[in-house]
Each structure stands twice: as structure tokens, then as C-alpha cells.
Scaffold this active site. Sequence first.
Site, mmCIF file in Angstrom:
data_model
loop_
_atom_site.group_PDB
_atom_site.id
_atom_site.type_symbol
_atom_site.label_atom_id
_atom_site.label_comp_id
_atom_site.label_asym_id
_atom_site.label_seq_id
_atom_site.Cartn_x
_atom_site.Cartn_y
_atom_site.Cartn_z
ATOM 1 N N ASP A 114 85.798 -11.330 61.441
ATOM 2 C CA ASP A 114 85.171 -11.805 60.313
ATOM 3 C C ASP A 114 85.525 -11.256 59.043
ATOM 4 O O ASP A 114 86.153 -10.096 58.965
ATOM 5 C CB ASP A 114 83.716 -11.477 60.685
ATOM 6 C CG ASP A 114 83.385 -10.145 61.295
ATOM 7 O OD1 ASP A 114 84.089 -9.511 60.900
ATOM 8 O OD2 ASP A 114 82.346 -10.119 62.022
ATOM 9 N N HIS B 253 74.189 -9.374 67.632
ATOM 10 C CA HIS B 253 75.272 -10.242 67.410
ATOM 11 C C HIS B 253 76.649 -9.672 67.692
ATOM 12 O O HIS B 253 76.723 -8.538 67.938
ATOM 13 C CB HIS B 253 75.009 -10.458 66.045
ATOM 14 C CG HIS B 253 75.248 -9.334 64.959
ATOM 15 N ND1 HIS B 253 75.091 -9.384 63.701
ATOM 16 C CD2 HIS B 253 76.401 -8.154 65.028
ATOM 17 C CE1 HIS B 253 75.428 -8.148 63.001
ATOM 18 N NE2 HIS B 253 76.398 -7.597 63.978
ATOM 19 N N ASN C 63 70.640 -6.359 66.516
ATOM 20 C CA ASN C 63 70.165 -7.942 67.064
ATOM 21 C C ASN C 63 70.978 -8.397 68.067
ATOM 22 O O ASN C 63 70.697 -9.638 68.527
ATOM 23 C CB ASN C 63 69.833 -8.600 65.990
ATOM 24 C CG ASN C 63 71.237 -9.049 65.154
ATOM 25 O OD1 ASN C 63 72.175 -8.524 65.582
ATOM 26 N ND2 ASN C 63 70.936 -10.024 63.921
ATOM 27 N N GLU D 195 75.060 -14.706 64.940
ATOM 28 C CA GLU D 195 73.882 -14.065 65.022
ATOM 29 C C GLU D 195 72.936 -14.742 66.051
ATOM 30 O O GLU D 195 73.042 -15.933 66.437
ATOM 31 C CB GLU D 195 73.157 -14.384 63.582
ATOM 32 C CG GLU D 195 73.852 -13.595 62.389
ATOM 33 C CD GLU D 195 73.519 -12.086 62.254
ATOM 34 O OE1 GLU D 195 73.358 -11.787 63.214
ATOM 35 O OE2 GLU D 195 73.751 -11.859 61.208
HETATM 36 C C1 F6R Z 1 82.299 -6.377 61.931
HETATM 37 C C2 F6R Z 1 81.498 -7.130 63.289
HETATM 38 C C3 F6R Z 1 80.137 -6.688 63.426
HETATM 39 C C4 F6R Z 1 79.652 -5.170 63.792
HETATM 40 C C5 F6R Z 1 78.416 -5.008 64.168
HETATM 41 C C6 F6R Z 1 78.313 -3.584 64.448
HETATM 42 O O1 F6R Z 1 83.604 -6.950 61.689
HETATM 43 O O2 F6R Z 1 81.741 -7.951 63.837
HETATM 44 O O3 F6R Z 1 79.535 -7.640 64.369
HETATM 45 O O4 F6R Z 1 81.016 -4.982 65.060
HETATM 46 O O5 F6R Z 1 77.570 -5.228 63.080
HETATM 47 O O6 F6R Z 1 78.467 -2.790 63.388
HETATM 48 P P1 F6R Z 1 78.526 -1.092 63.279
HETATM 49 O O7 F6R Z 1 79.656 -0.555 64.030
HETATM 50 O O8 F6R Z 1 78.765 -0.880 61.951
HETATM 51 O O9 F6R Z 1 77.278 -0.703 63.805
#
Ligand code: F6R
Length: 248
Positions: free
Chosen positions: A67, A138, A136, A143
Site C-alpha cells: 500500500d 485490517h 482493527n 479496513e
Molecule cells: C502497512 C500495512 C498495514 C500495517 C498495519 C500494522 O504497509 O499494510 O496494514 O501492516 O497497520 O502496522 P504496525 O506494524 O505499524 O503496527
Amino acid sequence: MRAVVQPDGEAVGTYAAELIERRLRENPRLVLGLPTGQTPLPMYAALIRRQREAGLDFSQVTTFNLDEYVGLPAQDPRSYAFYMEKHFFAHVALPRSQVFLPNGEAADPYEEALRYEQLLQSHGGLDLAIVGIGRNGHIGFNEPAERLMARTHVAVLSEETRTANARFFGSPEAVPPTAITVGMAAVGQAKEVLLLASGSAKAAAVAAACSGEVTTHLPASLLQLHPNATFLLDRQAAAQLRDNDGYE
Ligand code: F6R
């Protein structure tokens, strides 16, 4: 789906890097899906070490990031392109022509999502998708929602995600409201999925994703349907798993 529990986030990173190394030695032309965020930092550091110490060869690897924020140029330190350059790409011999991220600066993000999806498909999809998990549930920026998108698309970030990512932007309002993200099919159709989670903030989402209902309201729960998915957790993230969840 299986769960592997390691003592801490560092050990999660080392384990993930070792798994990537094994897959890379089996298939030097590996197509990898890559996440950003806090969780994978030890993994990137371990991969860089393995290149230096064991000659791990990335020269034929292709990478697709999951992303990117809409509106942020690659030079913006808060963009995922910048993160990847800083924490991984600048340190490994991986030809830039084999490195792909959605272009956050594209004039038309919807066109860009289509282009990225076609690029991913033209490479035959992902061999190994490394993903994180949001509090959450995701994955990428897919989401929780009534419906999920299969293909790469422009996603509207939830309030919860903007709050979680506010630390890099100063306030939740300053976090870009949209991002380009691969869809659930990129992960669901990957030959193998490795989900990384560390820290107690992820414990509830991890437990629900591992052993609760399979639901679009918790996108990571869809991994229960994947034939070759591993949840790689530290002790804190695994704290709410039940004993009968069969983890190693
Ligand atoms: C980022 C992504 C997100 C993160 C998730 C966890 O490229 O795809 O889904 O993997 O938000 O983020 P952290 O590791 O910062 O808790």
C-alpha cells in the site's frame, strides 16, 4: 492456518527473515509482498544482515508493497516509498526495476490502482505475502467493512487507522484520508502468507482473527481460509490465543 509464537518482536523479525531466506534459496525469483509499519522493522534489519553475513542474494527478487498513501510523493518521509528506501531498499542489492509500490502521487489514483493490479497479475501474483495486522484487523489498508475489495483499489482509511498512524503526522486529521492498497485477493491468492504481529495492542485482533468468525469486519480472519498461512506472533500479541488454538 498455524500460529508460531516467538519471545519478542526482534525474534519475530529474525524468524520472518529466516523463512524468507529459505524460500529465496528454493526460488531465487521469488515475488514478495511487503508491508511497512513498526512490526516488520526487525525483519528488514535481519534481511540486511543476512545479505552482509551470508551473501543472501536479492538480485532476482521482485517486490510489491501492499500500500501507499494517496497524495504523498516518494520523497516525503511519511510515505511508504520513503520508509522502504530507508529501511530496506537502500541497503540491499535489489534492482530498482524489480521494486514496485503504488504511486501515491499519480494524477488519477483509480487509474494507478488498476495499473498496479495489472502489474501484479502480470508477475503471476505473490509467492510469499508478508503482511501486518491493524488493531482493527485490517490487512494492507483493507479496513473492516460490510464488503471487501478483491483487487487493488483506493481505500478510505478508518478513524481507528488514522489515529493509529497519527504519530507520524502530528494528528489523525493530518493523516491522508485515502490510500492505494492491494485487495484481499492479492493476499488470498498468494502461495504463502506470513502475518507478523507484535505487542499487546494486537492481542485481541490476533485472537479474533485466528479463532473467531471469518468475517469482512475483521479482514485478517479471512486468512483462516488460506491453505498456507502462518501467524508469526510475539508473546504479547499471542496472549489472548486460547490453548486449543494449536500454536507452536
Ligand atoms: C502497512 C500495512 C498495514 C500495517 C498495519 C500494522 O504497509 O499494510 O496494514 O501492516 O497497520 O502496522 P504496525 O506494524 O505499524 O503496527
